[in-house]
Design an enzyme around this catalytic site. Structure first.
Site, short mmCIF file in Angstrom:
data_model
loop_
_atom_site.label_atom_id
_atom_site.label_comp_id
_atom_site.label_asym_id
_atom_site.label_seq_id
_atom_site.Cartn_x
_atom_site.Cartn_y
_atom_site.Cartn_z
N ASN A 48 0.70 -1.37 -0.18
CA ASN A 48 0.05 -0.12 -0.04
C ASN A 48 1.10 1.34 -0.17
O ASN A 48 0.60 2.30 -0.70
CB ASN A 48 -0.86 0.17 1.09
CG ASN A 48 -2.20 -0.86 1.19
OD1 ASN A 48 -2.48 -1.42 -0.11
ND2 ASN A 48 -3.01 -1.08 2.25
N ARG A 372 -11.57 -4.20 -14.00
CA ARG A 372 -10.57 -5.15 -13.37
C ARG A 372 -10.74 -6.39 -13.68
O ARG A 372 -12.03 -6.87 -13.03
CB ARG A 372 -10.13 -4.73 -12.01
CG ARG A 372 -9.43 -3.26 -11.98
CD ARG A 372 -8.88 -3.29 -10.40
NE ARG A 372 -8.63 -1.95 -10.17
CZ ARG A 372 -7.78 -1.15 -10.41
NH1 ARG A 372 -6.81 -1.66 -11.08
NH2 ARG A 372 -7.65 0.10 -9.70
N HIS A 432 -15.96 3.25 -14.77
CA HIS A 432 -15.92 2.62 -13.66
C HIS A 432 -17.16 1.85 -13.02
O HIS A 432 -16.95 1.26 -12.37
CB HIS A 432 -15.01 3.61 -12.56
CG HIS A 432 -14.89 2.93 -11.13
ND1 HIS A 432 -15.48 2.98 -10.16
CD2 HIS A 432 -13.78 2.01 -10.96
CE1 HIS A 432 -14.75 2.43 -9.07
NE2 HIS A 432 -13.75 2.00 -9.60
N HIS A 589 -15.62 -3.15 0.40
CA HIS A 589 -15.33 -2.48 -0.96
C HIS A 589 -16.98 -2.04 -1.37
O HIS A 589 -16.97 -1.21 -2.36
CB HIS A 589 -15.04 -3.50 -2.16
CG HIS A 589 -14.52 -2.74 -3.10
ND1 HIS A 589 -15.37 -2.89 -4.42
CD2 HIS A 589 -13.44 -2.03 -3.39
CE1 HIS A 589 -14.65 -2.16 -5.51
NE2 HIS A 589 -13.60 -1.69 -4.91
#
Length: 705
Positions: A48, A372, A432, A589
């Site tokens: 990260n 993704r 997105h 998420h």
């Protein structure tokens, strides 16, 4: 009206991110976590931090170079932000390595997993390593010396190197050897005992440096690693071929300006002086590491077989009751909207929907956005198969998905070769949103099936990221999905949408209106409440709207996993706002938005966080959850998250996080509760299905609530 737009009402974005990474690091410190999971949290903290420097710190550095003097909402100038960030990052790295040296290494040793120091090697060890080096390592190495005929080498981003100072005839010479990424950094040395022994690859190379530089005296050596600016700056307007432009930008990422230098403890001052001069770095961007440089090698330990007792107890995502009860997935979606909650429930129904559509002769077209995807994606395979069978397949592959560009370029080319119509995204915007549209010819005409989600179409991350998806055959959702894809593939403007709200067209306004409606109801003395779960809350206009609503008495409960720039608990400003962050086994998420709305509760799911990039510079989707059972399920998910007393951390008005005060509270680990809930729902559905198969099934309404 009070002015809420003051510096003291906002938390600096970068410092907020570092506090998020601190919460990840707490997973490594937590003795209640299994050892390999603690190691995993430490590795994630390190990776990260790499990304943070490559993107956020690099961007701030660019602002400083450009002499920008604009203050951020918290009142800090770019250089002031940089100073605070680097100071905090240095403390974080010191804490990481302290945890590694004094806790985790000792725990590994108790489990008979030893990381050997070069000085502790026995004759037997050295004999094995000598042969290993000659066979596996030596042929790969490339020693590089800097002299009049050989310039200072280009150093790869995040590459691990050994620096050397070699005695020369007239002047000492600088040399480097890259630790090859193609080889594992963990070398296991055979042992006659039941212990497992490892040496790091860079330690072996260091032992063999005299063989690489035969005939020369090595005065000093040490490990170092650089981090470069990896924030791609793409001129899409001037790019005739976006795919080719991004491929070139990815290659350039390896050679961006250096923004951090990590050096091993005891690194020789002469070597450091050379690196500082060549890389043009100040002291505050140099991190001295008391341990192995780059902790991501830990992932190799975590993958060791035979240590299940050092990992979380395995959890298998459960079947989705509504899908289980009907053999035909299209029939199941026709009957009722289907809510899916991953990873507690399986991602398989989403994969199965695409696979079934690919093979179904009644399906005419499949349209999907991909941001993704996994390395061996079954969804990609199904889309390619559908195109091979003559179906109209349109796929938007977002090439600008950061750090996934290479993977997405590969899949875009593969899909094109299979006969799919591939769109690379819109100029100036990242796409997105996560949407799947299936157009099917049925007896009563054309029917559209839609899947929307808060997360990616990635069967791998769906097992570790918490996300919520919705499958529906509602014609209004279908019409909106068609309008969205027409916008993405052509010049059509998606006007008069039924259910969807899109960014950058109307999403910001929609959120502001929903918040304003609650504020207006509170002013009237009516009950007003907002509950939101997002990954990040950064957008200033949204924060100011929340402050205003809070000042009117709206109860606001926020679950923000990552960066939160809002300060809760400020008198007269945010005293009605609470903020919590949950960092647990799974990565939180999902994005959920709840508004009481005068008792007519509104619930939305979205691909968007409350960040300027999501609201203004991306194609995002907000969609309502309207089915009564699905609404109750989402409310239950929110409630369980808000009751977490173990993994939750509460944001204070000072910008720090504290543990939940457990006094007079039930111990709740939200992710464990959601696992148990999914198991119970699956078990109940399985029993009902068995009764049906046995012939004793009687229809029972709302049986799966």
């Amino acid at each position: 009206m009070r002015n809420f737009d003051t510096n003291e009402n906002f938390i600096n974005r970068e410092l907020g991110w570092l506090e998020f990474n601190q919460r990840v690091f707490e997973g490594a410190l937590d003795a209640a976590n299994p050892l390999f999971e603690r190691l995993n949290f430490l590795s994630i903290t390190s990776s990260n931090l790499d990304e943070f420097f490559q993107v956020r710190v690099a961007s701030l550095g660019d602002q400083i170079l450009a002499n920008l003097d604009k203050r951020d909402p918290s009142g800090l100038l770019p250089q002031e932000s940089m100073d605070k960030i680097l100071s905090r990052a240095h403390r974080m790295v010191e804490d990481q390595y302290r945890c590694y040296r004094y806790s985790l290494l000792k725990k590994l040793k108790k489990e008979k997993i030893n990381l050997l120091h070069p000085k502790s090697l026995t004759k037997e060890h050295k004999k094995y390593l000598r042969d290993y080096f000659l066979r596996r390592v030596f042929p790969v190495l490339t020693p590089l010396v800097v002299d009049q005929g050989r310039p200072f080498p280009l150093l790869r981003n995040r590459g691990l190197y050994i620096a050397l100072l070699i005695k020369g005839a007239e002047t000492n010479l600088f040399a480097t050897v890259q630790v090859p990424k193609v080889l594992s950094r963990l070398i296991e040395i055979p042992s006659v005992s039941n212990e497992r022994q490892f040496l790091l690859l860079e330690d072996l190379i260091t032992l063999k440096l005299p063989e690489l530089f035969q005939g020369h005296k090595i005065l000093s050596s040490g490990f170092f690693r650089i981090t470069r600016n990896a924030d791609l700056d793409i001129d899409e307007e001037g790019a005739e071929d976006l795919l080719e432009t991004i491929e070139q930008s990815i290659r350039q990422r390896k050679w961006g300006s250096v923004i951090r230098l990590e050096i091993g403890k005891g690194f020789h001052q002469n070597l450091l002086s050379i690196l500082k001069e060549e890389l043009d770095l100040d002291n505050d961007k140099i991190f001295e590491i008391d341990g192995p440089v780059d902790l991501t090698f830990i992932s190799g330990i975590i993958k060791l077989q035979g240590y299940d007792h050092l990992r979380y107890e395995p959890f298998k995502p459960q079947g989705v009751p509504a899908v289980m009860m009907e053999e035909d997935i299209f029939k199941a979606i026709q009957d009722k909207d289907i809510l899916l909650h991953h990873p507690f429930q399986s991602f398989d129904p989403v994969v199965e929907l695409v696979k079934t559509a690919a093979q179904d002769p009644q399906v005419l077209a499949i349209k999907q956005t991909l941001y993704r995807v996994s390395g061996n994606s079954p969804i990609i395979a199904a889309l390619a198969q559908a195109a091979g069978q003559g179906k109209q397949v349109t796929v938007l592959v977002e090439l600008k998905a950061r750090f996934d560009e290479e993977n997405n370029i590969h899949w875009a080319k593969h899909l094109e070769e299979a006969g799919c119509h591939v769109i690379y995204g819109l100029v100036g915007l990242k796409t997105h949103c996560k949407v799947l549209l299936i157009v099917r010819q049925e007896e009563d005409g054309i029917k559209r099936y839609v899947h929307m989600s808060t997360g990616n179409y990635n069967d791998v991350t769906a097992k570790i990221y918490t996300d919520i998806g919705l499958m529906t055959a509602n014609p209004q959702f279908g019409a909106d999905a068609s309008a969205l894809f027409n916008m993405l593939s052509g010049l059509s403007q998606p006007n008069n949408l039924n259910k969807f709200t899109l960014a950058p067209i109307g999403l910001r306004g929609k959120f502001l209106q929903l918040i304003e409606d609650e504020a207006r109801n509170a002013q009237k003395g009516l009950k007003a409440k907002i509950a939101v779960k997002v990954n990040s809350l950064i957008d200033k206009e949204i924060i100011l709207a929340l402050y205003k609503a809070s000042s009117f008495g709206v109860e606001i409960e926020l679950i923000v996993r990552g960066v939160c720039c809002l300060r809760p608990g400020l008198p007269g400003v945010s005293e009605n706002i609470s903020v919590r962050s949950i960092v647990g086994r799974f990565l939180e998420h999902s994005r959920i938005f709840y508004f009481y709305h005068g008792g007519d509760e509104l619930i939305y799911l979205s691909s968007a966080d409350w960040m300027p990039r999501n609201l203004d510079r991306r194609v995002e989707l907000l969609f309502p959850v309207e089915d009564p059972d699905s609404k109750e399920e989402v409310k239950a998910i929110l409630d369980i998250n808000l009751k977490d007393t173990v993994k939750a951390r509460i944001l204070t008005s000072k910008g720090s996080y504290k543990k939940v005060d457990k006094r007079r509270k039930k111990i709740v680990k939200s992710q464990e509760v959601l696992c148990e809930r999914a198991v119970a729902q699956f078990t109940k559905a399985k029993h009902l299905l068995q009764e049906r198969l046995d012939g004793s099934f009687q229809p029972i309404t709302n049986e799966l609530e």
